[in-house]
Design a protein around this motif. Sequence first.
Motif, mmCIF file in Angstrom:
data_model
loop_
_atom_site.group_PDB
_atom_site.id
_atom_site.type_symbol
_atom_site.label_atom_id
_atom_site.label_comp_id
_atom_site.label_asym_id
_atom_site.label_seq_id
_atom_site.Cartn_x
_atom_site.Cartn_y
_atom_site.Cartn_z
ATOM 1 N N ILE A 11 0.858 -1.183 0.000
ATOM 2 C CA ILE A 11 0.000 0.000 0.000
ATOM 3 C C ILE A 11 0.898 1.239 0.000
ATOM 4 O O ILE A 11 1.943 1.212 0.647
ATOM 5 C CB ILE A 11 -0.849 -0.005 1.297
ATOM 6 N N ALA A 15 -7.015 2.277 3.783
ATOM 7 C CA ALA A 15 -6.541 1.940 2.444
ATOM 8 C C ALA A 15 -6.894 0.494 2.094
ATOM 9 O O ALA A 15 -7.291 0.191 0.967
ATOM 10 C CB ALA A 15 -5.030 2.163 2.347
ATOM 11 N N ASP A 58 -10.510 0.239 1.369
ATOM 12 C CA ASP A 58 -10.724 0.781 0.020
ATOM 13 C C ASP A 58 -10.351 -0.255 -1.035
ATOM 14 O O ASP A 58 -11.072 -0.478 -2.009
ATOM 15 C CB ASP A 58 -9.877 2.045 -0.149
ATOM 16 N N PHE A 59 -9.205 -0.917 -0.828
ATOM 17 C CA PHE A 59 -8.781 -1.983 -1.752
ATOM 18 C C PHE A 59 -9.831 -3.094 -1.763
ATOM 19 O O PHE A 59 -10.250 -3.569 -2.824
ATOM 20 C CB PHE A 59 -7.426 -2.524 -1.309
ATOM 21 N N GLN A 79 -12.879 -2.370 -3.754
ATOM 22 C CA GLN A 79 -12.636 -2.446 -5.198
ATOM 23 C C GLN A 79 -12.509 -3.888 -5.673
ATOM 24 O O GLN A 79 -12.860 -4.211 -6.796
ATOM 25 C CB GLN A 79 -11.337 -1.709 -5.575
ATOM 26 N N GLU A 80 -11.962 -4.743 -4.815
ATOM 27 C CA GLU A 80 -11.545 -6.078 -5.247
ATOM 28 C C GLU A 80 -12.543 -7.175 -4.919
ATOM 29 O O GLU A 80 -12.590 -8.195 -5.605
ATOM 30 C CB GLU A 80 -10.223 -6.437 -4.553
ATOM 31 N N LEU A 81 -13.267 -6.999 -3.825
ATOM 32 C CA LEU A 81 -14.107 -8.091 -3.332
ATOM 33 C C LEU A 81 -15.564 -7.802 -3.653
ATOM 34 O O LEU A 81 -16.086 -6.730 -3.319
ATOM 35 C CB LEU A 81 -13.924 -8.251 -1.815
ATOM 36 N N GLN A 136 -15.001 -15.014 -2.557
ATOM 37 C CA GLN A 136 -13.600 -14.560 -2.490
ATOM 38 C C GLN A 136 -13.091 -14.533 -1.049
ATOM 39 O O GLN A 136 -11.929 -14.212 -0.815
ATOM 40 C CB GLN A 136 -13.480 -13.150 -3.102
ATOM 41 N N PHE A 154 -4.872 -9.987 3.739
ATOM 42 C CA PHE A 154 -3.805 -9.288 3.020
ATOM 43 C C PHE A 154 -2.804 -8.726 4.021
ATOM 44 O O PHE A 154 -3.195 -8.119 5.013
ATOM 45 C CB PHE A 154 -4.379 -8.108 2.226
ATOM 46 N N HIS A 190 -5.035 -14.250 -4.191
ATOM 47 C CA HIS A 190 -6.060 -13.291 -4.617
ATOM 48 C C HIS A 190 -5.747 -12.811 -6.036
ATOM 49 O O HIS A 190 -4.983 -11.864 -6.231
ATOM 50 C CB HIS A 190 -6.105 -12.107 -3.660
ATOM 51 N N HIS A 219 -7.420 -11.293 -9.422
ATOM 52 C CA HIS A 219 -8.670 -10.603 -9.740
ATOM 53 C C HIS A 219 -8.496 -9.771 -11.020
ATOM 54 O O HIS A 219 -8.129 -8.604 -10.978
ATOM 55 C CB HIS A 219 -9.088 -9.713 -8.570
ATOM 56 N N LEU A 279 -5.022 4.272 -5.527
ATOM 57 C CA LEU A 279 -5.493 4.758 -4.230
ATOM 58 C C LEU A 279 -5.826 6.247 -4.331
ATOM 59 O O LEU A 279 -6.790 6.719 -3.748
ATOM 60 C CB LEU A 279 -4.416 4.532 -3.167
ATOM 61 N N TYR A 287 -0.431 4.118 -6.107
ATOM 62 C CA TYR A 287 -0.974 2.814 -6.470
ATOM 63 C C TYR A 287 -0.699 1.748 -5.427
ATOM 64 O O TYR A 287 0.401 1.643 -4.901
ATOM 65 C CB TYR A 287 -0.393 2.352 -7.826
ATOM 66 N N ILE A 288 -1.730 0.959 -5.177
ATOM 67 C CA ILE A 288 -1.584 -0.253 -4.380
ATOM 68 C C ILE A 288 -1.038 -1.337 -5.304
ATOM 69 O O ILE A 288 -1.545 -1.514 -6.414
ATOM 70 C CB ILE A 288 -2.951 -0.686 -3.811
ATOM 71 N N TRP A 289 -0.010 -2.045 -4.876
ATOM 72 C CA TRP A 289 0.474 -3.218 -5.612
ATOM 73 C C TRP A 289 -0.265 -4.431 -5.054
ATOM 74 O O TRP A 289 -0.080 -4.794 -3.891
ATOM 75 C CB TRP A 289 1.979 -3.384 -5.447
#
Lengths: 563, 563
Positions: free
Chosen positions: A71, A113, A116-117, A120-122, A127, A132, B7, B9, B35, B40-42
Amino acid sequence: MRLSQFHLHTTKETPSDAELTSHRLMLRAGMIRKLASGLYIWSPLGLRVLRKVERIVREEMENAGAVELQIPTIQPRELWEATGRWEKFGPQLLKIKDRKEQEFCYSPTAEEALTDFARQELSSYKQLPVNFFQIQTKFRDEIRPRFGVMRAREFLMKDAYSFHLHDEDLVREYENMKAAYSRIFTRLGLDFRMVQADSGAIGGDASQEFHVIADSGEDALVFSTGSDYAANMEAAVAAEPPARAAAGEAMRKLETPTQKTCEEVAALLGLALQRTVKSVALMAGETFVLALVRGDHEVNEIKLAKVPGLSDHRFATEAEISEYLGCVPGFLGPVGPAKAIRVVADPEVAALADFVVGANEAGFHLAGVNWGRDLPEPEIADIRNVQAGDRARDGGELKIARGIEVGHVFQLGRQYAKALNATVLDENGKAAVLSMGCYGIGISRIVAAAIEQNHDEVGIVWPEAMAPWQAVVCVINPKGDAAVSAAAAELLESLRAGGLDAALDDRGLRPGAMFADMELIGIPHRVVVSERGLAAGTFEYRSRSASEAESLDRDSLMRKLLG
Amino acid sequence: MRLSQFHLHTTKETPSDAELTSHRLMLRAGMIRKLASGLYIWSPLGLRVLRKVERIVREEMENAGAVELQIPTIQPRELWEATGRWEKFGPQLLKIKDRKEQEFCYSPTAEEALTDFARQELSSYKQLPVNFFQIQTKFRDEIRPRFGVMRAREFLMKDAYSFHLHDEDLVREYENMKAAYSRIFTRLGLDFRMVQADSGAIGGDASQEFHVIADSGEDALVFSTGSDYAANMEAAVAAEPPARAAAGEAMRKLETPTQKTCEEVAALLGLALQRTVKSVALMAGETFVLALVRGDHEVNEIKLAKVPGLSDHRFATEAEISEYLGCVPGFLGPVGPAKAIRVVADPEVAALADFVVGANEAGFHLAGVNWGRDLPEPEIADIRNVQAGDRARDGGELKIARGIEVGHVFQLGRQYAKALNATVLDENGKAAVLSMGCYGIGISRIVAAAIEQNHDEVGIVWPEAMAPWQAVVCVINPKGDAAVSAAAAELLESLRAGGLDAALDDRGLRPGAMFADMELIGIPHRVVVSERGLAAGTFEYRSRSASEAESLDRDSLMRKLLG
């Protein structure tokens, strides 16, 4: 690794501002150098240790099924506003404006953060669960950075965040993480304890801390002899006191002309300190509050702040005390205040009969005071620090040890996901707010904590897993007999081939200086290769924790080091 | 690694703000998530790639003798003031005030901090040479962050700093680093070029850049067909022009009523564009400057800024142009200005005879102009971009390719050490200022650059060293025949035992969706395990770069994958 090719730079002086043993030893060993207040450069030597901790943490997190990501350290204000933490986190949050005057903070933790991730992802329960983690630099703008990397402003932290549909999934992952943390600290070779904790600024339902046990630890940890109960001071509870005795004395006013503390009053009256009551005057909003603990007890600020209505309390001023009690500090008490006040008594105070309090009149205390008769029954709340020797709820006795917090696990529940509207579709196709856990480990702090626990008068005594090198082969006079250097190099290769992280000290220092360096930087196994030893077919071996060196032939040495 | 436990996606949509292929593909593959602007989140997938790059960079830096350390991201203003870069670095430097109103910046590079470390750590020439590197998050407050991680504000960089007593030691380490960089980019499997560069804001004596070749690259790279000469546009030079011809025409004023550009004037007059001269009006302090390049050439701002006195130039306003030349833009020229001006001509302009310039009179140009006769001989400086087809100094022809800068090496010399007074005692016991080199690699940018170079219409085509996994074993219907899953798991273990970084796709997707994912995320080797294949004793194998799958028995497959 040949130390002649490495940058090893130890110093003899102890800097005057280094109060803590680990800070002094890290500076003397050259593991860290100060760049500015609370900001430290990790030298090549220090970084080797830091990376070893990092690697073990990463491996065990992965073994436990967590997945690594990364992050940004810089995070937008909007996210932190949405959860209310932009203000709530306080001045430890380093706030930043970019060139466009937009506001950001340097992440001290990453719940926002990650949520927020996650949003967006789940999108589906399928899932889940997912956990993380990242190992990333964090920043907390400490008001008084000190103790080197123990309480630095910029530090390295492993933080993990798990997401779940049902609370029982969260509990399962929470237990999984606790087990992983125990494996981590065990592998690191540290004496540690897990204790119940208050969840503090992070918030949430349940939380536990992991502490490295050390006499110099900032935190008091409470253990029971009756079970494996362990808690930090903010969370620790003692057994309920025995039922209150019947009133035996009449209330009477006594002269205590200069006696302002409970100790002084008890001494004057020839009473046990346990019979006296300390009155702490507070303001909570518009309400004047007297918080009462026994004369031999201390108020715990965190417990006090958890009493309903007291989350934002402060000490009352002398003017406020005069207004509500008509008195000056030193003689305060809950009997007959000038104006209506709120009284919060610790259970141990509520259980007292015939006790002593200030008379709200300068120079006087009241003795023989009894609840219900001389003043109304109080509101009761656990607001004190437990003490060594207190009875535990399990019937055992409470003991206190010192610890350094290096890990913390939380069941956050749904507060962050609610604030940021992070939902997934559940088994019935309905949107459900995610439940969340978070799990932190202070990687850089572990290095300092390990030293606090493991050192002697000449330096660091690393647990093998954390040592910069497990073994160092010291060459006496490397520019002398070529056979000595060749034998040392060959030994190094054999040790490395056997899986040992070993280095060669070929710097050409005098033996005394070389050995002092190896002791200071805490190398677990030292092997000396010399012309004389080579002639006799032996190597001098010394374990960092042994008081004497021993002479070993090659086979015995290899057996000792490679097992 | 089982992908059901990872994960992964991917998404089908292409976000509208993603202009660059690598940005689109990284978002579609789910390698990164935004973000905030430039942050950017990796994701777990992206981080796997980033870490592979990081590992190769670290190994080769260590192999080259550099020693790793870690510098705080937050650095005090005082250090940056001492070198003048607090102001000079400009608004890309993210400035921060802490709770005590003390000023810091988020490190965009670390010359100051490393020099500070060096002056604390290094006292004798015997500790030299030494090369310290770190792999650490950096921040540059880009005015317009874009292209995903290609030009993010927060990014991951390897930066190294070497310290030396003598200049020749610096040159030796500089060459050592160039060789290490070539090994790094070769191991990464990238098509790259090293080019001569301008040293820009970092300053110093010599510098070279490493570029990943890609049509979408932001930078124009110049190569010669006559040697291995290569330079970026700011540093590239062409051959000297042939000697000036004798004047053949008289100077005459021609009507060019609406013709303001060289192209329009050349077309009107029926002349080659190469005979016209472009006049660029500048102010450098109090001096009005006309910079002249041929009509078919472009001024290079960086070269212009290196002309003595022009480091801080800006374009002249219309008022200034009117004051000095008595004319409006479009008809400017160096002949007969209204007030004294400075004229800087590119060598190609200085070599012209009978050329065309503006007449400093609206609607008119001068033709047949000649140096020395119609106006004074000019000051000459290389101020233009070279062009494809230009003659090279080695006699070859200059070609232009596009590149993405991923590495940069500098010989800084003594400027930082002088500013921060970093000295060591030399062989004669005298204090000597350290000489310094610095060497950067944009770790996160390499990931994007590799994708720009290696992709097709369906996704990323990773070089094997950078792929998240080298091979993925895809299970068709993992919940069906248990023998299929068992065979796939056994194959995975064999591949991993053979040293391949392999994963198992047991997510249970339909084959089409699973294969599309594997192509999108760029897995070099895909193996399919199915009931039908198992019955026939074969596996379906497809290389990411091949157009067809092939059916292989186990031995052939293992030979193909493990060599």
